[in-house]
Design an enzyme around this catalytic site. Structure first.
Site, mmCIF file in Angstrom:
data_model
loop_
_atom_site.group_PDB
_atom_site.id
_atom_site.type_symbol
_atom_site.label_atom_id
_atom_site.label_comp_id
_atom_site.label_asym_id
_atom_site.label_seq_id
_atom_site.Cartn_x
_atom_site.Cartn_y
_atom_site.Cartn_z
ATOM 1 N N HIS A 287 43.605 49.143 49.343
ATOM 2 C CA HIS A 287 42.571 48.264 48.811
ATOM 3 C C HIS A 287 42.077 47.393 49.962
ATOM 4 O O HIS A 287 42.731 46.395 50.301
ATOM 5 C CB HIS A 287 43.134 47.376 47.694
ATOM 6 C CG HIS A 287 43.495 48.117 46.445
ATOM 7 N ND1 HIS A 287 44.515 47.704 45.600
ATOM 8 C CD2 HIS A 287 42.963 49.237 45.883
ATOM 9 C CE1 HIS A 287 44.590 48.552 44.582
ATOM 10 N NE2 HIS A 287 43.669 49.481 44.730
ATOM 11 N N GLY A 457 47.051 44.904 51.545
ATOM 12 C CA GLY A 457 48.454 45.273 51.677
ATOM 13 C C GLY A 457 48.944 46.176 50.568
ATOM 14 O O GLY A 457 50.075 46.054 50.116
ATOM 15 N N HIS A 458 48.072 47.102 50.134
ATOM 16 C CA HIS A 458 48.406 48.013 49.037
ATOM 17 C C HIS A 458 48.316 49.474 49.466
ATOM 18 O O HIS A 458 47.698 50.288 48.768
ATOM 19 C CB HIS A 458 47.469 47.784 47.848
ATOM 20 C CG HIS A 458 47.547 46.434 47.249
ATOM 21 N ND1 HIS A 458 46.570 45.927 46.406
ATOM 22 C CD2 HIS A 458 48.480 45.462 47.333
ATOM 23 C CE1 HIS A 458 46.900 44.712 46.020
ATOM 24 N NE2 HIS A 458 48.060 44.404 46.569
ATOM 25 N N PRO A 459 48.915 49.897 50.579
ATOM 26 C CA PRO A 459 48.809 51.307 50.979
ATOM 27 C C PRO A 459 49.485 52.214 49.960
ATOM 28 O O PRO A 459 50.518 51.865 49.379
ATOM 29 C CB PRO A 459 49.523 51.347 52.329
ATOM 30 C CG PRO A 459 50.497 50.208 52.281
ATOM 31 C CD PRO A 459 49.786 49.138 51.496
#
Length: 520
Positions: A287, A457-459
């Site tokens: 994101h 920080g949503h890999p």
């Protein structure tokens, strides 16, 4: 070589959930974590999470120079500590919406399948029937939001965004103070949620400081794990299964280090191929996020004085005050275009100055609005750079490489300005700091975005499950081509959900435990 029934690699959001559930049975479970204890002020005090960036609890990854983002290297903080990134995130609890999971079109993963699992996970302040009331994960409403955050929610409502006190999903549209994994003033990570009960059982073993080198594969089966601890190489055997829960960067790298991936790439970096699986490390989705900020009037100090000793003392002795803030205090889930089927952006208000480029919060008097883009079309890769597990993987996000992503961000910058210009928030702010009042045309906004967009920080999605034979995993999270090996973390998503990915990752860990139990 000690043997265990199950070995879980990575004590993060999914790994702790999975290991905790497996340990509740009779099978022996080994949980391996590269990091150390989560008993740290920077982990336990919610507002201190940004101080972890680049420190000993952070893998401190970075992307390669991103061509569509002015060739900038984008920091990729990931938790290297018990609890994984649930120990260093901003603690926002959003599960996603029905079309996310139904859209995967995988048996066992529709909303009707995962919603009961989310309820099983939660001890939620809103209570039933929409949420669980007795699960291991504590979800509360931020106890002491700053006045600028409550004003921002009121302004969003006045600007036409619906009032929604339950932003966790499946109805995501609306605005409210953020639901968070904070309990009695402290972060409630998955290590605290799942591991205490497991540690009371003789069939559970956890080892910290354990850097996994590879999964040992013999005759097509995962039979153990090779890892390094205190400079010594060790091997642990797995009688039943090995489960990778090393995250969207660690899991594809470990699959590749174990010989599972695109054979040409593996040979090029000195790894002997065992299983041809070209999807490993592809489809990486995050994101992307931008952060706009405004100067505030002198009487709205926000979190700018949070480093004063009085706030630390208040937290230490009473677990109250500004240190209980997650810094990302208020949310608005919006559709940047009216024809969209669900929100495509999460707007996040912070009563502080946020610099996503440097991945830090500067304690100056300001208010920021982060725009996290939930439905990007850009895709990236995660590739092992060598056969050495100490070498970080090459992370290529390709952020803003798709023109539709840029246009969505341009729309949301304009919408954010409309909200900020609405009372009762308009009288909080003075000058726009970033991107600034002179950035008004589409071209100017695009240029600013390319110079400043970073990550929420949503890999995810880098070892995705699917129905087709080319997918890395099947719908039971089993690695195709290897017996006794599964994956349970955010890398398994076929498509990233509209959510802060901590909650969906925990759900995956729980779902994996279900599948393993059903196979016994």
């Amino acid at each position: 070589m000690p043997d265990y029934d199950y070995i879980v690699i990575g004590a993060g959001s999914a790994g702790c959930a999975l290991a905790g559930r497996l340990a509740a049975g009779t099978a022996s479970v080994l949980l391996l974590e590269a990091g150390g204890s989560d008993r740290r002020l920077t982990v336990r005090a919610p507002l201190a999470f940004a101080a972890q960036m680049g420190g000993p609890t952070d893998w401190n990854f970075s992307s390669v120079p991103e061509p569509a983002c002015d060739d900038r290297v984008i920091p990729q903080p990931r938790g290297r500590v018990l609890g994984g990134t649930s120990s260093m995130n901003a603690m926002v609890w959003v599960r996603g919406t029905q079309i996310d999971y139904d859209g995967w079109q995988l048996p066992g993963w529709g909303w009707s399948d995962v919603e009961p699992v989310f309820r099983r996970v939660e001890s939620h302040y809103l209570g039933g029937p929409a949420h669980g009331t007795s699960g291991p994960v504590r979800v509360t409403r931020l106890p002491e939001p700053d006045v600028t955050s409550t004003r921002w929610v009121a302004a969003a409502r006045a600007a036409g965004i619906s009032d929604n006190e339950d932003l966790g999903g499946p109805d995501l549209d609306g605005t409210s103070i953020a639901p968070v994994t904070v309990w009695k003033g402290q972060r409630w990570n998955t290590a605290r949620a799942y591991l205490p009960a497991a540690r009371r059982r003789s069939n559970f073993t956890s080892v910290t400081g354990a850097l996994v080198h590879r999964v040992v594969i013999r005759d097509g089966s995962a039979v153990g794990v090779e890892y390094e601890r205190k400079g010594q190489l060790r091997v642990a055997g797995a009688n039943r299964e090995v489960i990778l829960s090393a995250g969207a960067y660690g899991t594809p790298q470990l699959l590749q280090l174990s010989g599972i991936g695109a054979a040409d790439h593996l040979r090029a970096v000195g790894i002997a191929p065992i299983v041809e699986s070209p999807g490993v490390g592809t489809n990486l989705t995050d994101h992307p996020a931008a952060a706009m900020s405004w100067d505030t009037r002198p009487d709205f100090v926000g979190l700018s004085d949070a480093q004063k000793p009085q706030w630390l003392l208040r937290w230490v002795f009473r677990r109250t005050g500004k240190m209980t803030s997650n810094a990302m205090e208020a949310l608005a889930h919006i559709r940047s275009h009216p024809e969209l089927p669900a929100p495509d952006f999460q707007l996040i208000h912070s009563p502080s100055y946020v610099n996503l480029v440097a991945m830090e919060q500067e304690l100056r008097r300001a208010s920021s609005v982060l725009q996290s883009y939930w439905t990007p079309k850009s895709r990236g890769t995660v590739l092992a750079q060598s056969a050495d597990p100490r070498d970080a993987p090459e992370i290529r996000l390709n952020t803003l490489s798709h023109p539709d992503d840029v246009q969505a961000f341009v729309r949301v910058v304009r919408r954010t300005r409309e909200i900020v210009a609405t009372e009762p928030f308009a009288s909080v702010v003075t000058a726009e700091l970033h991107p600034g009042p002179d950035v008004v045309t589409d071209a100017q906004i695009e240029a600013w975005l390319r110079s400043s967009v970073a990550t929420t920080g949503h890999p995810a999605c880098s070892a995705a499950m699917g129905n087709d034979a080319d997918s890395v995993l099947d719908e039971k999270l089993k690695v195709r081509g290897v017996h006794g090996l599964r994956v349970a973390d955010a890398s398994v998503f076929p498509c990233i959900p509209r959510a802060n990915t901590n909650a969906p990752a925990i759900m995956v860990g729980e779902r994996c435990a279900d599948f393993i139990r059903d196979d016994q």
